[in-house]
Design a protein around this motif. Structure first.
Motif, short mmCIF file in Angstrom:
data_model
loop_
_atom_site.label_atom_id
_atom_site.label_comp_id
_atom_site.label_asym_id
_atom_site.label_seq_id
_atom_site.Cartn_x
_atom_site.Cartn_y
_atom_site.Cartn_z
N PRO A 3 0.83 -1.20 0.00
CA PRO A 3 0.00 0.00 0.00
C PRO A 3 0.87 1.26 0.00
N ARG A 4 0.38 2.30 -0.64
CA ARG A 4 1.13 3.56 -0.71
C ARG A 4 1.36 4.12 0.70
N GLY A 5 2.61 4.38 1.01
CA GLY A 5 2.96 4.98 2.29
C GLY A 5 3.04 4.00 3.45
N ALA A 6 2.91 2.71 3.20
CA ALA A 6 2.97 1.71 4.27
C ALA A 6 4.06 0.69 3.96
N HIS A 44 10.70 -3.48 2.56
CA HIS A 44 11.01 -3.46 1.13
C HIS A 44 12.06 -4.51 0.75
N HIS A 45 13.20 -4.50 1.41
CA HIS A 45 14.28 -5.42 1.04
C HIS A 45 13.94 -6.88 1.35
N LYS A 46 13.30 -7.12 2.48
CA LYS A 46 12.93 -8.50 2.84
C LYS A 46 11.85 -9.04 1.90
N ALA A 47 10.91 -8.20 1.51
CA ALA A 47 9.86 -8.63 0.60
C ALA A 47 10.45 -8.96 -0.77
N LEU A 48 11.37 -8.13 -1.26
CA LEU A 48 12.02 -8.42 -2.53
C LEU A 48 12.82 -9.72 -2.47
N ALA A 49 13.49 -9.96 -1.35
CA ALA A 49 14.24 -11.20 -1.19
C ALA A 49 13.30 -12.41 -1.17
N LEU A 50 12.16 -12.29 -0.52
CA LEU A 50 11.20 -13.40 -0.49
C LEU A 50 10.60 -13.65 -1.87
N ILE A 51 10.36 -12.61 -2.64
CA ILE A 51 9.85 -12.77 -3.99
C ILE A 51 10.87 -13.54 -4.84
#
Length: 88
Positions: free
Chosen positions: A38-41, A60-67
């Motif tokens: 979500p924008r801003g979260a 941000h970084h952990k989500a990209l790594a999980l993807i």
């Protein structure tokens, strides 16, 4: 007479929404990747697989790594691995 029309209508509606088992190619989903940004979260990602994998990441970084890990899991998952040519 009105009651008969309602029964016929119900039977027709049930037949209309019942899935046809003859249609489809037999595939079914075994892995899911859910991304929420979500924008801003804080963005989050969840990777779930029928093999038992259930991982969550926030940030941000952990989500990209999980993807990236979820994409790589496609090649390692015992449910998706191509068994052709595997040693017995």
């Amino acid at each position: 007479m009105v009651g008969a029309l309602k029964i016929v209508g119900r039977k027709a509606a049930l037949a209309a929404v019942r899935p046809d088992q003859q249609i489809g190619d037999g595939r079914h989903a075994i892995a899911w990747l859910t991304i929420t940004a979500p924008r801003g979260a804080t963005p989050t990602a969840t990777s779930v697989c029928a093999c038992g994998r259930n991982l969550f990441a926030a940030g941000h970084h952990k989500a990209l790594a999980l993807i990236a890990d979820h994409t790589d899991h496609k090649t390692r998952c015992p449910l998706r691995a191509d068994q052709e040519g595997a040693a017995a």
